[in-house]
Design a protein around this motif. Structure first.
Motif, PDB file in Angstrom:
ATOM      1  N   LEU A   1       1.008  -1.083   0.154  1.00 14.28           N
ATOM      2  CA  LEU A   1      -0.174   0.011  -0.034  1.00 14.28           C
ATOM      3  C   LEU A   1       1.034   1.363  -0.120  1.00 14.28           C
ATOM      4  O   LEU A   1       1.762   1.323   0.717  1.00 14.28           O
ATOM      5  CB  LEU A   1      -0.957  -0.239   1.286  1.00 14.28           C
ATOM      6  N   VAL A   2       0.564   2.028  -0.978  1.00 11.46           N
ATOM      7  CA  VAL A   2       1.577   3.425  -0.922  1.00 11.46           C
ATOM      8  C   VAL A   2       0.400   4.586  -1.274  1.00 11.46           C
ATOM      9  O   VAL A   2      -0.844   4.358  -2.023  1.00 11.46           O
ATOM     10  CB  VAL A   2       2.233   3.200  -2.015  1.00 11.46           C
ATOM     11  N   GLN A   3       0.677   5.730  -0.946  1.00 14.46           N
ATOM     12  CA  GLN A   3      -0.115   7.049  -0.988  1.00 14.46           C
ATOM     13  C   GLN A   3       0.133   7.439  -2.657  1.00 14.46           C
ATOM     14  O   GLN A   3       1.208   7.144  -3.021  1.00 14.46           O
ATOM     15  CB  GLN A   3       0.379   8.106  -0.079  1.00 14.46           C
ATOM     16  N   PRO A   4      -0.937   8.197  -3.115  1.00 18.58           N
ATOM     17  CA  PRO A   4      -0.762   8.804  -4.473  1.00 18.58           C
ATOM     18  C   PRO A   4       0.526   9.702  -4.539  1.00 18.58           C
ATOM     19  O   PRO A   4       0.728  10.302  -3.428  1.00 18.58           O
ATOM     20  CB  PRO A   4      -1.764   9.375  -4.728  1.00 18.58           C
ATOM     21  N   GLY A   5       1.449   9.355  -5.465  1.00 19.38           N
ATOM     22  CA  GLY A   5       2.794  10.265  -5.477  1.00 19.38           C
ATOM     23  C   GLY A   5       3.936   9.370  -5.005  1.00 19.38           C
ATOM     24  O   GLY A   5       4.926   9.683  -5.365  1.00 19.38           O
ATOM     25  N   GLY A   6       3.693   8.192  -4.398  1.00 21.21           N
ATOM     26  CA  GLY A   6       4.629   7.474  -4.004  1.00 21.21           C
ATOM     27  C   GLY A   6       5.305   6.502  -4.753  1.00 21.21           C
ATOM     28  O   GLY A   6       4.990   6.559  -5.942  1.00 21.21           O
ATOM     29  N   SER A   7       6.164   5.835  -4.210  1.00 17.92           N
ATOM     30  CA  SER A   7       6.833   4.874  -4.934  1.00 17.92           C
ATOM     31  C   SER A   7       7.064   3.535  -4.368  1.00 17.92           C
ATOM     32  O   SER A   7       6.957   3.200  -3.309  1.00 17.92           O
ATOM     33  CB  SER A   7       8.553   5.326  -5.122  1.00 17.92           C
ATOM     34  N   LEU A   8       7.214   2.528  -5.432  1.00 15.79           N
ATOM     35  CA  LEU A   8       7.279   1.073  -5.054  1.00 15.79           C
ATOM     36  C   LEU A   8       8.373   0.454  -5.984  1.00 15.79           C
ATOM     37  O   LEU A   8       8.457   0.808  -6.982  1.00 15.79           O
ATOM     38  CB  LEU A   8       6.017   0.307  -4.901  1.00 15.79           C
ATOM     39  N   ARG A   9       8.883  -0.467  -5.595  1.00 16.32           N
ATOM     40  CA  ARG A   9       9.705  -1.487  -6.572  1.00 16.32           C
ATOM     41  C   ARG A   9       9.424  -2.850  -6.597  1.00 16.32           C
ATOM     42  O   ARG A   9       9.526  -3.566  -5.284  1.00 16.32           O
ATOM     43  CB  ARG A   9      11.420  -1.187  -6.321  1.00 16.32           C
ATOM     44  N   LEU A  10       9.044  -3.331  -7.350  1.00 13.23           N
ATOM     45  CA  LEU A  10       8.698  -4.813  -7.581  1.00 13.23           C
ATOM     46  C   LEU A  10       9.990  -5.664  -8.047  1.00 13.23           C
ATOM     47  O   LEU A  10      10.704  -5.017  -8.743  1.00 13.23           O
ATOM     48  CB  LEU A  10       7.577  -5.026  -8.519  1.00 13.23           C
ATOM     49  N   SER A  11      10.307  -6.868  -7.636  1.00 12.62           N
ATOM     50  CA  SER A  11      10.962  -7.807  -8.048  1.00 12.62           C
ATOM     51  C   SER A  11      10.409  -9.147  -8.473  1.00 12.62           C
ATOM     52  O   SER A  11       9.358  -9.434  -7.936  1.00 12.62           O
ATOM     53  CB  SER A  11      12.123  -8.014  -6.969  1.00 12.62           C
ATOM     54  N   CYS A  12      11.135  -9.667  -9.319  1.00 11.72           N
ATOM     55  CA  CYS A  12      10.766 -11.094  -9.893  1.00 11.72           C
ATOM     56  C   CYS A  12      11.826 -11.920 -10.153  1.00 11.72           C
ATOM     57  O   CYS A  12      12.644 -11.716 -10.929  1.00 11.72           O
ATOM     58  CB  CYS A  12       9.947 -10.749 -11.202  1.00 11.72           C
ATOM     59  N   GLY A  13      11.781 -12.819  -9.154  1.00 12.65           N
ATOM     60  CA  GLY A  13      12.981 -13.829  -9.241  1.00 12.65           C
ATOM     61  C   GLY A  13      12.623 -14.845 -10.224  1.00 12.65           C
ATOM     62  O   GLY A  13      11.403 -15.597  -9.859  1.00 12.65           O
ATOM     63  N   ALA A  14      13.408 -15.324 -11.243  1.00 18.63           N
ATOM     64  CA  ALA A  14      13.082 -16.355 -11.969  1.00 18.63           C
ATOM     65  C   ALA A  14      14.009 -17.494 -11.896  1.00 18.63           C
ATOM     66  O   ALA A  14      15.349 -17.156 -11.869  1.00 18.63           O
ATOM     67  CB  ALA A  14      12.859 -15.662 -13.562  1.00 18.63           C
ATOM     68  N   SER A  15      13.480 -18.787 -12.387  1.00 17.43           N
ATOM     69  CA  SER A  15      14.203 -19.782 -12.434  1.00 17.43           C
ATOM     70  C   SER A  15      13.828 -20.700 -13.729  1.00 17.43           C
ATOM     71  O   SER A  15      12.724 -20.591 -13.930  1.00 17.43           O
ATOM     72  CB  SER A  15      14.213 -20.920 -11.171  1.00 17.43           C
ATOM     73  N   GLY A  16      14.741 -21.493 -14.300  1.00 14.76           N
ATOM     74  CA  GLY A  16      13.987 -22.074 -15.579  1.00 14.76           C
ATOM     75  C   GLY A  16      13.929 -21.160 -16.832  1.00 14.76           C
ATOM     76  O   GLY A  16      13.442 -21.582 -17.677  1.00 14.76           O
ATOM     77  N   VAL A  17      14.634 -19.763 -16.638  1.00 19.51           N
ATOM     78  CA  VAL A  17      14.516 -18.976 -17.928  1.00 19.51           C
ATOM     79  C   VAL A  17      15.592 -18.197 -17.769  1.00 19.51           C
ATOM     80  O   VAL A  17      15.941 -17.595 -16.965  1.00 19.51           O
ATOM     81  CB  VAL A  17      13.110 -18.323 -17.940  1.00 19.51           C
ATOM     82  N   ARG A  18      16.421 -18.040 -18.955  1.00 18.60           N
ATOM     83  CA  ARG A  18      17.459 -17.261 -19.296  1.00 18.60           C
ATOM     84  C   ARG A  18      17.178 -15.808 -19.968  1.00 18.60           C
ATOM     85  O   ARG A  18      16.741 -15.993 -20.917  1.00 18.60           O
ATOM     86  CB  ARG A  18      18.592 -18.005 -20.128  1.00 18.60           C
ATOM     87  N   PHE A  19      17.548 -14.809 -18.917  1.00 23.59           N
ATOM     88  CA  PHE A  19      16.917 -13.595 -19.395  1.00 23.59           C
ATOM     89  C   PHE A  19      17.907 -13.200 -20.587  1.00 23.59           C
ATOM     90  O   PHE A  19      17.335 -12.135 -21.260  1.00 23.59           O
ATOM     91  CB  PHE A  19      17.339 -12.400 -18.248  1.00 23.59           C
ATOM     92  N   THR A  20      19.138 -13.666 -20.834  1.00 22.63           N
ATOM     93  CA  THR A  20      19.892 -13.403 -21.949  1.00 22.63           C
ATOM     94  C   THR A  20      19.203 -14.012 -23.158  1.00 22.63           C
ATOM     95  O   THR A  20      19.723 -13.649 -24.372  1.00 22.63           O
ATOM     96  CB  THR A  20      21.298 -13.942 -21.969  1.00 22.63           C
ATOM     97  N   ILE A  21      18.479 -14.892 -23.207  1.00 19.97           N
ATOM     98  CA  ILE A  21      17.573 -15.209 -24.340  1.00 19.97           C
ATOM     99  C   ILE A  21      16.471 -14.970 -24.562  1.00 19.97           C
ATOM    100  O   ILE A  21      15.609 -14.742 -25.779  1.00 19.97           O
ATOM    101  CB  ILE A  21      17.861 -16.905 -24.190  1.00 19.97           C
ATOM    102  N   PHE A  22      15.439 -14.764 -23.501  1.00 16.38           N
ATOM    103  CA  PHE A  22      14.189 -14.668 -23.500  1.00 16.38           C
ATOM    104  C   PHE A  22      13.776 -13.128 -23.097  1.00 16.38           C
ATOM    105  O   PHE A  22      14.201 -12.640 -22.248  1.00 16.38           O
ATOM    106  CB  PHE A  22      13.238 -15.573 -22.712  1.00 16.38           C
TER     107      PHE A  22
END
Length: 114
Positions: free
Chosen positions: A11-32
């Motif tokens: 939950l964040v107030q209008p004007g605020g910031s958030l950072r989402l993270s997504c940890g992946a396995s089984g996929v190579r970011f250099t390919i997909f």
């Protein structure tokens, strides 16, 4: 099998910031190519931001200039930095390949409200 683990919503107030993270396995970011998606209540899931295997980025018009997608290939982690958040950004956010091929999972809730 691709597995995606999200964190960083809240939950964040209008004007605020958030950072989402997504940890992946089984996929190579250099390919997909990867992407962030979101689904607001009563609406269809939509594409928010994309990043190619060679790190070219693209954004939905309504988040351009406010959101930044990035990735760490070595850590197989995708990020979404969200600034100047608005109530209309409230949604469940997901990461996936682009086009999506992995299970969607539960996503992470982002609520922008005062």
């Amino acid at each position: 099998q691709v597995q995606l683990v999200l964190s960083g919503g809240g939950l964040v107030q209008p004007g605020g910031s958030l950072r989402l993270s997504c940890g992946a396995s089984g996929v190579r970011f250099t390919i997909f190519d990867m992407a962030w998606y979101r689904q607001a209540p009563g609406k269809q899931r939509e594409l928010v931001a994309t990043i190619t295997s060679d790190s070219r980025t693209n954004y939905a018009e309504d988040v351009k200039g406010r959101f930044t997608i990035s990735k760490d290939n070595a850590k197989s982690t995708l990020y979404l930095q969200m600034n100047s958040l608005r109530p209309e950004d409230t949604a469940v956010y997901y990461c996936n390949l682009n086009p999506p091929r992995a299970s969607w999972g539960q996503g992470t809730q982002v609520t922008v409200s005062s």
